[in-house]
Scaffold this active site. Structure first.
Site, PDB file in Angstrom:
ATOM      1  N   GLU A 231     -37.577   4.927  23.528  1.00 46.43           N
ATOM      2  CA  GLU A 231     -38.373   5.650  24.533  1.00 46.43           C
ATOM      3  C   GLU A 231     -38.763   4.710  25.670  1.00 46.43           C
ATOM      4  O   GLU A 231     -38.630   5.036  26.846  1.00 46.43           O
ATOM      5  CB  GLU A 231     -39.611   6.240  23.871  1.00 46.43           C
ATOM      6  CG  GLU A 231     -40.581   6.921  24.819  1.00 46.43           C
ATOM      7  CD  GLU A 231     -41.997   6.501  24.559  1.00 46.43           C
ATOM      8  OE1 GLU A 231     -42.661   6.099  25.535  1.00 46.43           O
ATOM      9  OE2 GLU A 231     -42.430   6.564  23.400  1.00 46.43           O
ATOM     10  N   GLU A 302     -39.430  -4.835  27.143  1.00 51.04           N
ATOM     11  CA  GLU A 302     -40.139  -3.797  26.386  1.00 51.04           C
ATOM     12  C   GLU A 302     -40.507  -4.257  24.987  1.00 51.04           C
ATOM     13  O   GLU A 302     -41.484  -3.793  24.408  1.00 51.04           O
ATOM     14  CB  GLU A 302     -39.292  -2.518  26.334  1.00 51.04           C
ATOM     15  CG  GLU A 302     -39.048  -1.893  27.693  1.00 51.04           C
ATOM     16  CD  GLU A 302     -40.314  -1.806  28.527  1.00 51.04           C
ATOM     17  OE1 GLU A 302     -41.367  -1.371  27.995  1.00 51.04           O
ATOM     18  OE2 GLU A 302     -40.275  -2.198  29.708  1.00 51.04           O
TER      19      GLU A 302
END
Length: 1246
Positions: A231, A302
């Site tokens: 995501e 991330e």
């Protein structure tokens, strides 16, 4: 302005599953709703609640970076960063995030516009809606989502004229419910499903959500957290999404157990050229979901962000929620697949590993696209969907399904050395030969989430689990949860809906039953809640009894809770109760149907998404109301009690052989407790003691519930006529110079009046919400009026009045039921500057007159009770003692203590101060502020001029308020701690099993109207600094420049420029400290701009790790001070303007926003607030220049001598621990631990 609900003594709610039409019913509309917190259905019952719910507004408040949280409630921050700060909402709940102390009451906004309407108390529910058990990873810019719950008031009892035969009734009840007439569903050839719903609110915008049916529950043993990682990488790595930012679009993403959702909130067309944005939005979603780039650099970025997020969100609330879920779902993967994942695994994954998970699950047949908004040409929208997605992995090119090996990640080690194609199929990996294999049709799983549950059903043989105990040093209160788990009852027929209605009626009664036990001076429990909820995430319906209490009272608290449950189960509700709740439910349903055209698109969308997950039939508001009317006619008292009793059997019949076994019983308790006269002592508790207390409570004798007389009116017509004769209410002149009794502004529609008793009146007629109104009383003074001998008197006094809940000769229960019958929500609140009372009401059946009656009674016939004072005092004492157990609150406390020179008016009262208070002293502190010319009432809604002015004259004009106030004379001086001092930089250490860190950086700022400390008027500074330039100006000065000089002299100049400045600083903090330097996951800049007091401050809140937190603080200071060396550019200013103006435009469609704009319009203590501040708000934003922002920036004190910082570190070896004795004063305490999954959702990356 942030609303910070009072701790949970007043917390209560009843919300029912399933809500079959989107929107927010009246009784819940004003209840603060965490964004995206729980898209599920719920019947929640909480006790004890107050008819007058109290909310204290503090200087130290949570971050306000969120969108509007309730229908009819303005966004708490006009100016939080908008489209730029995108990211993932990960493992914190949006609702719980409000509990994180920050040091800014206001997010940047030119005009304050919420004083707590979004937290209004529901007359029926008694408090806020609780949403639970939602492990939910989410995305960057928090979405505004639909409440998955019904309000606690809704249905009416209508009786048929002639009896219906049994067969005819059965035939009707088995009839399918109607489907939403405007909802369009379809499916592409590649399996992608889509839903389109035209919706008018907000105008010229639409929601596009791509739901991929994969979540943490689909992860293998070595993939825990990988769905959340994808995501992040897919969303933040999308270039097409980034290009949309300049259009005014906002985007977000979240992950939870059963799905991952990417969504974009977009204008329908570009502002500059009028180009249709739907194709670009769809193209961005296509790239994000199905064609992401898994570059090493993005994966590493991330990875750092998620690891930081994981450490940051590891609060005690998170750990408690994990414990609850682990025990509730111990038999399946829901107990161990939390969306945030496992740290040791997150460290290991390479891009190929992440890509393989994506290939396995991210394909069109496993996704659903939702479009809701101003989509007028549906055939064209379908063509756009086909054009963008039709060629995305169509069925003929689909990759073969990856077959999970029984050996999981170790399969490649055990697989024999076979030719590539076969070996790959055994290990679940692809090889070049795989491309030659005939493609496999890939479809979504039939059951989501794919787990098996052990149901709590009568007669199901299984071993009873002993109560589980989770003990931790950071837990302050005792809480226990009893869970029952059953299959979801899909609401598809009238019979299903009828069952929902009967459960609502039955469970609504329990709140009031327990409420009667709450009148004693020392109640054994803090709160008792019964929640009956459908969860699409967990694939089950869960009933939860949650009891919270002070640790020393835990046995009595359990006994009272289970005793009341058994009493309700055995005797059932009375005919009066059934009729009362049926009436309220039907009224609420009717009100919702009238608001069918004013439900925001995102509410509709999220409601549809959750309903589909639960396989409930989706209806619109009108269909929902008509269906409820139809089934209400068939409901009988006997059936209500039979259906309701089944819900409670797992508690009331606990220990009996054939009773349904609880799915789990979990107690969360402290390791040590404070004992008066003793200090800290060990807290001991054993599972068998819990079992014994449950059984003892069930053995107590029970008696049926007596009928309660509910008043139809609080002031009779004869009493009103007598009052009018005595006090002769009239409208007085608004000006001493002119005899003007009414001012009406054509441009804004605002009317101003003043009563003969001095009370100022502002009102605006709108059609924003059909036949609904909102009202706010503002009383000047607040906590600033407390002196050194009365610290805490105002906050405790307001709480005392709320705790009592009585007016005149009417008991608290009668007042609350009066609110239920008239669909009134109300709240009582205080902050440093003002006391507020707020109402939300329906205009049907004289609902507005009922609300005005209640306000009149509070002003004229308020009741002060000694036991209510005792409860309020005990409450704040408990909060104070909980400060050392919270890293954030301890850190914020220490900074506030230093910055404001030990001024206790801006923090919670200390035990020493509380001991000095008496009932009379707190009453005087509050009521001395309620004088005529110190009170202002604003009303906004769908009423007529005659209706509102009649109510104003009758119920406010007859208030015998004194006409003069000396409140301002009694405000003691407020000052910042002078430099130098050792307190400008401090550290806090909290002992914890896990490491965490946070920091706050703060400094002085002006107030909203250009006043700084010592009363300095900054407009004089601006005029004097530009005096030389004005002298040398030519008579032919450019007209544009003259107009701009007028902007700089506008009373709202500093409110406008500081809010724009805050947007830009927020953006830079995120870009620099989070994105570039990787020092934090969460950083924010907020302003606290007072209206009446001559000061303000700014706060930077940053979370980090112990090893990085000092660097993060330095980096934040660098950004704050770097605006001179790194100049603001037009692009930054334009983006900030666009964000604030878009929010302003959207919020003007809500009543609560207008209520905020009207605040202080006639207040003598805020003399610079005038109608031009509302009329010219847009112009002021548009006219602001970079030079203007630097004028404001000069008055933010960012030098080392003005700046204060405090770093908080938690860990096993964190240094010297903070204790109670070190706290001279406290901040708001943490609510009792309770509720499943409230803090296990992922945090925003922005």
């Amino acid at each position: 302005m942030a609303s910070f609900p009072s701790p949970p003594l007043a917390a209560a709610a009843a919300a029912a599953p399933p809500r079959l039409a989107p929107g927010l019913p009246l009784a819940a509309a004003a209840v603060r709703r965490p964004s995206s917190l729980a898209r599920r259905s719920s019947i929640a019952l909480a006790a004890p609640a107050n008819p007058l719910r109290c909310i204290h507004r503090r200087a130290v408040s949570p971050r306000l970076r969120r969108r509007t949280e309730a229908v009819g409630a303005a966004s708490a921050a006009i100016g939080s960063l908008g489209e730029e700060r995108e990211g993932c909402l990960s493992c914190f709940p949006r609702g719980r995030r409000r509990g994180r102390p920050g040091l800014a009451r206001f997010a940047p906004c030119a005009l304050p516009h919420t004083y707590g309407l979004s937290s209004l108390h529901s007359g029926l529910t008694g408090a806020k809606i609780r949403r639970r058990h939602v492990l939910h990873a989410a995305g960057p810019d928090e979405p505004h989502v639909a409440s998955p719950t019904w309000s606690e008031t809704a249905l009416d009892k209508h009786y048929v004229d002639q009896p219906i035969g049994k067969e005819e009734l059965e035939g009707f009840l088995n009839t399918p419910l109607p489907s939403h007439p405007k909802l369009v569903r379809g499916q592409l050839k590649n399996g992608l499903r889509y839903l389109i719903l035209p919706n008018k609110v907000p105008a010229n915008r639409f929601e596009a959500h791509m739901e991929v049916h994969v979540g943490s529950i689909d992860e293998e043993e070595d993939e825990q957290g990988i769905a959340h990682m994808i995501e992040h990488v897919a969303f933040l790595g999308s270039k097409k999404r980034e290009k949309l930012l300049g259009t005014g679009a906002r985007s977000n993403a979240y992950t939870d157990f059963h799905h991952t959702v990417f969504h974009i909130h977009s204008p329908t067309k570009t502002k500059e050229y009028g180009e249709d944005l739907l194709p670009s939005v769809l193209d961005a979603l296509n790239e994000i979901a199905f064609h992401p780039k898994f570059s090493s650099s993005r994966v590493e970025k991330e990875r750092r962000a998620i690891l930081s997020e994981l450490q940051m969100m590891n609060t005690i609330e998170y750990r408690v929620d994990c414990q609850l879920l682990q025990h509730l779902h111990s038999e399946n993967k829901l107990s161990e697949r939390f969306p945030i994942g496992l740290e040791e695994q997150i460290h290991k994954w390479d891009p190929d590993k992440i890509r393989r998970f994506h290939e396995r699950w991210y394909y069109p047949a496993n996704a659903t696209l939702y479009l809701v908004g101003e989509i007028n040409d549906i055939p064209r929208a379908i063509r756009e969907i086909e054009a963008v997605f039709e060629h995305t992995l169509p069925e003929g090119e689909a990759a073969p399904m990856s077959t999970a090996s029984p050996f999981g990640a170790m399969a490649s080690l055990f697989a024999p050395k076979l030719p590539g194609g076969l070996a790959a199929s055994l290990t679940g990996e692809r090889s070049p030969a795989a491309d030659k294999i005939k493609p496999v049709k890939r479809e979504r799983q039939a059951i989501r989430p794919p787990v098996e549950h052990k149901w709590s059903l009568p007669g199901v043989a299984q071993d009873a689990k002993p109560p589980a105990i989770f003990q931790h040093e950071l837990i302050q209160s005792f809480s226990i949860n009893m869970f029952c788990k059953i299959p979801v009852n899909q609401v598809q027929t009238y019979k299903d809906l009828r069952s929902v209605l009967m459960k609502r009626i039955f469970l609504s009664a329990l709140h009031f039953r327990i409420n009667t036990r709450y009148k004693s001076s020392n109640p054994p429990f803090t709160s008792v809640e019964l929640d009956h909820s459908d969860s699409g995430r967990e694939g089950c319906t869960v009933t939860t009894l949650t009891v919270t209490a002070e640790p020393q009272n835990w046995r009595s608290a359990i006994k009272v809770a289970v005793h009341e449950v058994r009493r309700l189960k055995e005797f059932g509700v009375t005919m009066g109760e059934m009729t009362r709740y049926m009436d309220a439910l039907i009224k609420d349903s009717e009100q919702l149907a009238m608001m069918i055209d004013s439900v925001p698109s995102v509410d509709n969308l999220d409601f549809i998404m959750e309903s589909d997950a639960l396989r409930h039939t989706v209806m619109d508001q009108l269909q929902g109301h008509e269906s409820l009317l139809a089934v209400a006619e068939t409901v009988t008292l006997e059936e209500v009690n039979t259906v309701g009793a089944e819900v409670l059997e797992f508690i009331s019949d606990y220990g009996k052989p054939d009773a349904p076994l609880p799915a789990a019983i979990v107690a969360c308790v402290p390791k040590k407790v404070h004992m008066d006269g003793v200090g800290e002592t060990d807290f001991e508790i054993h599972p068998e003691e819990i079992t014994d207390s449950i059984k003892a409570g069930l053995e107590e004798p029970i008696y049926p519930e007596p009928e309660l007389e509910v008043p139809k009116e609080l002031i009779t017509q004869s009493e009103l006529e007598d009052l009018k004769l005595q006090r002769k209410p009239s409208f007085a002149s608004l000006s001493k110079e002119e005899n003007v009794v009414k001012i009406f502004d054509d441009e804004t529609g605002i009317a101003q009046r003043r009563l003969s008793n001095g009370i100022s009146i502002n009102y605006k007629i709108t059609q924003n919400e059909a036949r609904v109104g909102v009202m706010r009383l503002i009383v000047g003074g607040g906590r600033a009026t407390e002196d050194s001998e009365s610290k805490g008197s105002v906050i405790v006094g307001v709480r005392t009045l709320s705790e009592g809940g009585c007016v005149g000769n009417f008991s608290r229960e009668q007042v609350e039921l009066f609110c239920v019958n008239n669909l009134i929500n109300c709240s009582l609140e205080s902050n440093e500057e003002f006391i507020f009372m707020e109402f939300r009401f329906a205009l049907r059946d004289n609902g507005m007159r009922a609300a005005f009656q209640l306000l009149h009674m509070v002003l004229e016939h308020n009741v002060w009770l000694e036991d209510a004072f005792d409860r309020a005092t005990q409450l704040y004492l408990s909060y104070y003692r909980s400060i050392p157990k919270s890293l954030e609150r301890s850190t914020a406390h220490k900074l506030m203590l230093a910055m404001l020179n030990h001024d206790e008016r801006f923090v919670e009262p200390s035990p020493h101060s509380l001991q000095k208070l008496t009932l009379q002293s707190v009453k005087d502190a509050v009521m001395n502020q309620f004088v005529g010319d110190n009170m202002e009432v604003s009303i906004v809604g769908d009423f007529t001029e005659e209706e509102v002015e009649s109510c104003v004259l009758d119920y406010l004009g007859t208030v015998s308020a004194p006409k003069s106030s000396k409140t301002q004379e009694h405000i003691e001086k407020i000052s910042f701690l002078p430099f130098p001092s050792d307190l400008h930089f401090q550290q806090v250490y909290i002992k914890d099993t896990d490491e965490r860190a946070c920091a706050y950086i703060a400094g002085p700022a002006p107030n909203r109207w250009g006043f700084a400390t010592e009363g300095n008027d900054l407009f004089n500074v601006i005029r004097s600094s530009s005096g030389d330039a004005q002298v040398s100006e030519s008579a032919n000065t450019d007209l544009t420049e003259r107009k701009h000089n007028d902007v700089r002299s506008h009373s709202l100049f500093f409110g406008i420029t500081l809010s724009l400045l805050a947007e830009i600083i927020n953006s830079r903090l995120f870009t620099t400290v989070r994105d570039s330097m990787g020092l934090t996951y969460d950083v924010s800049f907020e302003l606290n701009l007072f209206d009446k007091l001559d000061l303000g401050w700014y706060v930077i809140a940053v979370t980090s790790t112990p090893s990085k937190v000092h660097k993060a603080v330095d980096a934040c200071k660098g950004v704050l001070r770097g605006l001179h060396s790194n100049k603001i550019v037009e692009r930054e200013l334009d983006r900030a303007k666009r964000t604030l103006l878009m929010k302003h435009e959207a919020e003007t469609k809500t009543n609560a926003y207008w209520l905020g704009l009207l605040a202080h319009l006639q207040s003598s203590s805020v003399p610079r607030k005038e109608i031009s501040c509302i009329k010219e708000l847009t112009m002021l934003y548009e006219s602001a220049t970079i030079e203007d922002l630097y004028l404001a920036y000069e008055h933010l004190k960012v030098d080392e001598s003005s700046l204060f910082a405090c770093i908080g570190i938690a860990g096993a070896e964190s240094g010297e621990e903070t204790t109670d004795d070190e706290l001279d004063m406290g901040l708001h305490g943490m609510g009792p631990i309770g509720g499943r999954g409230l803090s296990t959702m992922t945090r925003p990356t922005t």
